[in-house]
Write a protein that holds these residues in place. Structure first.
Motif, PDB file in Angstrom:
ATOM      1  N   SER A 123      17.085  17.161 -35.691  1.00  0.00           N
ATOM      2  CA  SER A 123      16.993  16.968 -34.240  1.00  0.00           C
ATOM      3  C   SER A 123      16.684  18.263 -33.504  1.00  0.00           C
ATOM      4  O   SER A 123      16.480  18.244 -32.281  1.00  0.00           O
ATOM      5  CB  SER A 123      18.298  16.369 -33.706  1.00  0.00           C
ATOM      6  OG  SER A 123      18.591  15.143 -34.342  1.00  0.00           O
ATOM      7  N   GLY A 124      16.710  19.380 -34.210  1.00  0.00           N
ATOM      8  CA  GLY A 124      16.385  20.665 -33.597  1.00  0.00           C
ATOM      9  C   GLY A 124      17.532  21.352 -32.891  1.00  0.00           C
ATOM     10  O   GLY A 124      17.331  22.369 -32.212  1.00  0.00           O
ATOM     11  N   PHE A 125      18.743  20.824 -33.030  1.00  0.00           N
ATOM     12  CA  PHE A 125      19.876  21.429 -32.332  1.00  0.00           C
ATOM     13  C   PHE A 125      20.249  22.799 -32.910  1.00  0.00           C
ATOM     14  O   PHE A 125      20.965  23.565 -32.263  1.00  0.00           O
ATOM     15  CB  PHE A 125      21.092  20.507 -32.397  1.00  0.00           C
ATOM     16  CG  PHE A 125      20.943  19.269 -31.553  1.00  0.00           C
ATOM     17  CD1 PHE A 125      20.769  19.359 -30.185  1.00  0.00           C
ATOM     18  CD2 PHE A 125      20.959  18.013 -32.139  1.00  0.00           C
ATOM     19  CE1 PHE A 125      20.624  18.220 -29.409  1.00  0.00           C
ATOM     20  CE2 PHE A 125      20.811  16.874 -31.380  1.00  0.00           C
ATOM     21  CZ  PHE A 125      20.638  16.973 -30.012  1.00  0.00           C
ATOM     22  N   ASN A 126      19.797  23.093 -34.136  1.00  0.00           N
ATOM     23  CA  ASN A 126      20.121  24.394 -34.729  1.00  0.00           C
ATOM     24  C   ASN A 126      19.531  25.542 -33.922  1.00  0.00           C
ATOM     25  O   ASN A 126      20.037  26.670 -33.952  1.00  0.00           O
ATOM     26  CB  ASN A 126      19.602  24.457 -36.159  1.00  0.00           C
ATOM     27  CG  ASN A 126      18.100  24.230 -36.243  1.00  0.00           C
ATOM     28  OD1 ASN A 126      17.615  23.157 -35.870  1.00  0.00           O
ATOM     29  ND2 ASN A 126      17.359  25.237 -36.698  1.00  0.00           N
ATOM     30  N   LEU A 127      18.432  25.267 -33.168  1.00  0.00           N
ATOM     31  CA  LEU A 127      17.798  26.322 -32.376  1.00  0.00           C
ATOM     32  C   LEU A 127      18.686  26.780 -31.237  1.00  0.00           C
ATOM     33  O   LEU A 127      18.627  27.951 -30.823  1.00  0.00           O
ATOM     34  CB  LEU A 127      16.458  25.810 -31.826  1.00  0.00           C
ATOM     35  CG  LEU A 127      15.421  25.383 -32.875  1.00  0.00           C
ATOM     36  CD1 LEU A 127      14.183  24.807 -32.206  1.00  0.00           C
ATOM     37  CD2 LEU A 127      15.056  26.565 -33.763  1.00  0.00           C
ATOM     38  N   PHE A 128      19.530  25.879 -30.707  1.00  0.00           N
ATOM     39  CA  PHE A 128      20.433  26.263 -29.618  1.00  0.00           C
ATOM     40  C   PHE A 128      21.470  27.270 -30.089  1.00  0.00           C
ATOM     41  O   PHE A 128      21.972  28.067 -29.292  1.00  0.00           O
ATOM     42  CB  PHE A 128      21.135  25.026 -29.048  1.00  0.00           C
ATOM     43  CG  PHE A 128      20.205  24.098 -28.311  1.00  0.00           C
ATOM     44  CD1 PHE A 128      19.768  24.405 -27.030  1.00  0.00           C
ATOM     45  CD2 PHE A 128      19.745  22.939 -28.913  1.00  0.00           C
ATOM     46  CE1 PHE A 128      18.902  23.550 -26.346  1.00  0.00           C
ATOM     47  CE2 PHE A 128      18.883  22.084 -28.254  1.00  0.00           C
ATOM     48  CZ  PHE A 128      18.451  22.391 -26.959  1.00  0.00           C
ATOM     49  N   PHE A 129      21.812  27.249 -31.358  1.00  0.00           N
ATOM     50  CA  PHE A 129      22.814  28.156 -31.918  1.00  0.00           C
ATOM     51  C   PHE A 129      22.179  29.301 -32.713  1.00  0.00           C
ATOM     52  O   PHE A 129      22.876  30.039 -33.400  1.00  0.00           O
ATOM     53  CB  PHE A 129      23.775  27.374 -32.815  1.00  0.00           C
ATOM     54  CG  PHE A 129      24.538  26.302 -32.096  1.00  0.00           C
ATOM     55  CD1 PHE A 129      25.728  26.591 -31.446  1.00  0.00           C
ATOM     56  CD2 PHE A 129      24.048  25.001 -32.040  1.00  0.00           C
ATOM     57  CE1 PHE A 129      26.430  25.604 -30.782  1.00  0.00           C
ATOM     58  CE2 PHE A 129      24.744  24.001 -31.363  1.00  0.00           C
ATOM     59  CZ  PHE A 129      25.938  24.306 -30.727  1.00  0.00           C
ATOM     60  N   LYS A 130      20.849  29.412 -32.605  1.00  0.00           N
ATOM     61  CA  LYS A 130      20.095  30.476 -33.268  1.00  0.00           C
ATOM     62  C   LYS A 130      20.325  30.476 -34.786  1.00  0.00           C
ATOM     63  O   LYS A 130      20.484  31.518 -35.414  1.00  0.00           O
ATOM     64  CB  LYS A 130      20.463  31.840 -32.675  1.00  0.00           C
ATOM     65  CG  LYS A 130      20.096  31.974 -31.200  1.00  0.00           C
ATOM     66  CD  LYS A 130      20.443  33.358 -30.654  1.00  0.00           C
ATOM     67  CE  LYS A 130      20.042  33.469 -29.189  1.00  0.00           C
ATOM     68  NZ  LYS A 130      20.358  34.808 -28.622  1.00  0.00           N
ATOM     69  N   ILE A 131      20.360  29.268 -35.354  1.00  0.00           N
ATOM     70  CA  ILE A 131      20.473  29.103 -36.805  1.00  0.00           C
ATOM     71  C   ILE A 131      19.122  28.660 -37.322  1.00  0.00           C
ATOM     72  O   ILE A 131      18.511  27.730 -36.777  1.00  0.00           O
ATOM     73  CB  ILE A 131      21.550  28.061 -37.166  1.00  0.00           C
ATOM     74  CG1 ILE A 131      22.904  28.445 -36.563  1.00  0.00           C
ATOM     75  CG2 ILE A 131      21.683  27.925 -38.677  1.00  0.00           C
ATOM     76  CD1 ILE A 131      23.976  27.393 -36.760  1.00  0.00           C
ATOM     77  N   THR A 132      18.632  29.315 -38.354  1.00  0.00           N
ATOM     78  CA  THR A 132      17.334  28.933 -38.900  1.00  0.00           C
ATOM     79  C   THR A 132      17.410  27.539 -39.511  1.00  0.00           C
ATOM     80  O   THR A 132      18.459  27.108 -40.011  1.00  0.00           O
ATOM     81  CB  THR A 132      16.875  29.937 -39.973  1.00  0.00           C
ATOM     82  OG1 THR A 132      17.806  29.918 -41.072  1.00  0.00           O
ATOM     83  CG2 THR A 132      16.796  31.345 -39.398  1.00  0.00           C
ATOM     84  N   ALA A 133      16.293  26.833 -39.454  1.00  0.00           N
ATOM     85  CA  ALA A 133      16.257  25.470 -39.992  1.00  0.00           C
ATOM     86  C   ALA A 133      16.549  25.458 -41.491  1.00  0.00           C
ATOM     87  O   ALA A 133      17.204  24.544 -41.995  1.00  0.00           O
ATOM     88  CB  ALA A 133      14.894  24.847 -39.706  1.00  0.00           C
ATOM     89  N   ARG A 134      16.094  26.480 -42.199  1.00  0.00           N
ATOM     90  CA  ARG A 134      16.317  26.529 -43.632  1.00  0.00           C
ATOM     91  C   ARG A 134      17.796  26.667 -43.964  1.00  0.00           C
ATOM     92  O   ARG A 134      18.318  25.952 -44.836  1.00  0.00           O
ATOM     93  CB  ARG A 134      15.552  27.707 -44.236  1.00  0.00           C
ATOM     94  CG  ARG A 134      15.700  27.832 -45.746  1.00  0.00           C
ATOM     95  CD  ARG A 134      14.844  28.946 -46.304  1.00  0.00           C
ATOM     96  NE  ARG A 134      14.990  29.050 -47.750  1.00  0.00           N
ATOM     97  CZ  ARG A 134      14.325  29.904 -48.497  1.00  0.00           C
ATOM     98  NH1 ARG A 134      13.457  30.740 -47.939  1.00  0.00           N
ATOM     99  NH2 ARG A 134      14.525  29.932 -49.803  1.00  0.00           N
ATOM    100  N   ASP A 135      18.504  27.574 -43.252  1.00  0.00           N
ATOM    101  CA  ASP A 135      19.938  27.759 -43.515  1.00  0.00           C
ATOM    102  C   ASP A 135      20.734  26.513 -43.154  1.00  0.00           C
ATOM    103  O   ASP A 135      21.637  26.099 -43.892  1.00  0.00           O
ATOM    104  CB  ASP A 135      20.465  28.956 -42.724  1.00  0.00           C
ATOM    105  CG  ASP A 135      19.908  30.281 -43.228  1.00  0.00           C
ATOM    106  OD1 ASP A 135      19.419  30.308 -44.370  1.00  0.00           O
ATOM    107  OD2 ASP A 135      19.941  31.266 -42.470  1.00  0.00           O
TER     108      ASP A 135
END
Length: 288
Positions: A123-135
């Motif tokens: 869903s792309g929510f990892n970008l809000f927490f500055k977490i890479t998609a791979r991690d």
């Protein structure tokens, strides 16, 4: 890649047909094996699930999984040793069910966290927490795998321990009649006396009565049915009404999770074997 495989459409179609035929034949063989010789099927499946990951973890240097696998194996081996002793200690059934219930709940938590992490990443929510998609995706996949793998392993070992303990106590036999007569105030799962009355609220656990009127410690009968995968009374083998037993909606999710684990056992244990057979057939026929 396109240049390498250009003109190989018929070969690819042949490989796909071999794979589909192998899946159908393997499913038929496994179903027949399970129906005719369920005990040997379960033992071989459990052995595969226990040993095969060890090979891949050593080959791929997955030391984190290997350390957890080793710790789980040591503790479970001790629990299995206690459950198969004769005479059986009065504390052993509770110890067994507490351990496998803990594994069951932890695997459920890991599975839910892993699934949410995967959905979180997609869903792309990892970008809000500055977490890479791979991690984020790696964390979700690893957590989901841990939950499903140890959930299946825990339920299978719990079923083996349940059979051994109940047969040793004597109020249950896999086939045939029990070797002991059950008193009104004795739990047929653990063989210990029932102290709390049916209409009395217990401090730690209550007393539960099945539709066949046999009474049990609440934790014992829940462990027997939910963790140990038994759906009959431990004494008279009358079918247990699980819907009546699991009145809490939150506990229904645990039961459904157990059914999912049973379904995934084929995928985890036998799918690599089927793929290996298909690869061998393709190699022997010169298909690439």
């Amino acid at each position: 890649m396109y240049k390498m495989h250009r003109g190989h459409e018929s070969m690819h179609m042949e490989m796909i047909l071999i794979f589909l035929c192998a899946l159908v034949i393997a499913q038929i063989v496994l179903v027949q094996w399970r129906q005719r010789h369920g005990r040997s099927y379960n033992l071989v499946t459990l052995l595969q699930m226990w040993v095969v990951p060890l090979y891949f973890t050593i080959k791929l240097y997955w030391w984190r999984f290997l350390s957890m696998w080793g710790m789980f194996s040591v503790i479970t081996s001790y629990i299995l040793f206690r459950a198969t002793r004769k005479p059986l200690s009065g504390r052993t059934p509770r110890l067994v069910y507490k351990w496998f219930l803990l594994i069951y709940k932890l695997s459920y938590a890991f599975g839910v966290v892993g699934y949410l992490a995967i959905m979180f990443t997609m869903s792309g929510f990892n970008l809000f927490f500055k977490i890479t998609a791979r991690d984020s995706m790696d964390f979700g996949i690893v957590s989901l795998f841990y939950g499903l793998y140890y959930g299946v392993m825990g339920r299978d070992f719990a079923e083996i321990c349940s059979d051994y303990m109940a047969s040793t106590i004597g109020f249950y036999s896999i086939s045939g009649m029990p070797t002991r007569s059950l008193s009104d105030n004795i739990c047929a799962v653990c063989g210990q006396k029932i102290i709390v009355e049916l209409d009395e609220e217990g401090l730690i656990e209550n007393t539960y009565q099945l539709s066949c009127n046999h009474v049990f410690h609440e934790f014992c009968i829940r462990g027997w049915c939910i963790v140990g995968k038994k759906q009959t009374c431990p004494y008279c083998k009358e079918k247990v009404d699980l819907k009546r037993m699991i009145s809490n909606p939150w506990e229904r999710t645990h039961f459904l999770y157990g059914q999912i684990l049973d379904w995934l056992r084929y995928l985890v244990a036998w799918q690599p074997v089927v793929i290996g057979i298909v690869q061998g057939i393709n190699y022997s026929l010169g298909l690439e």
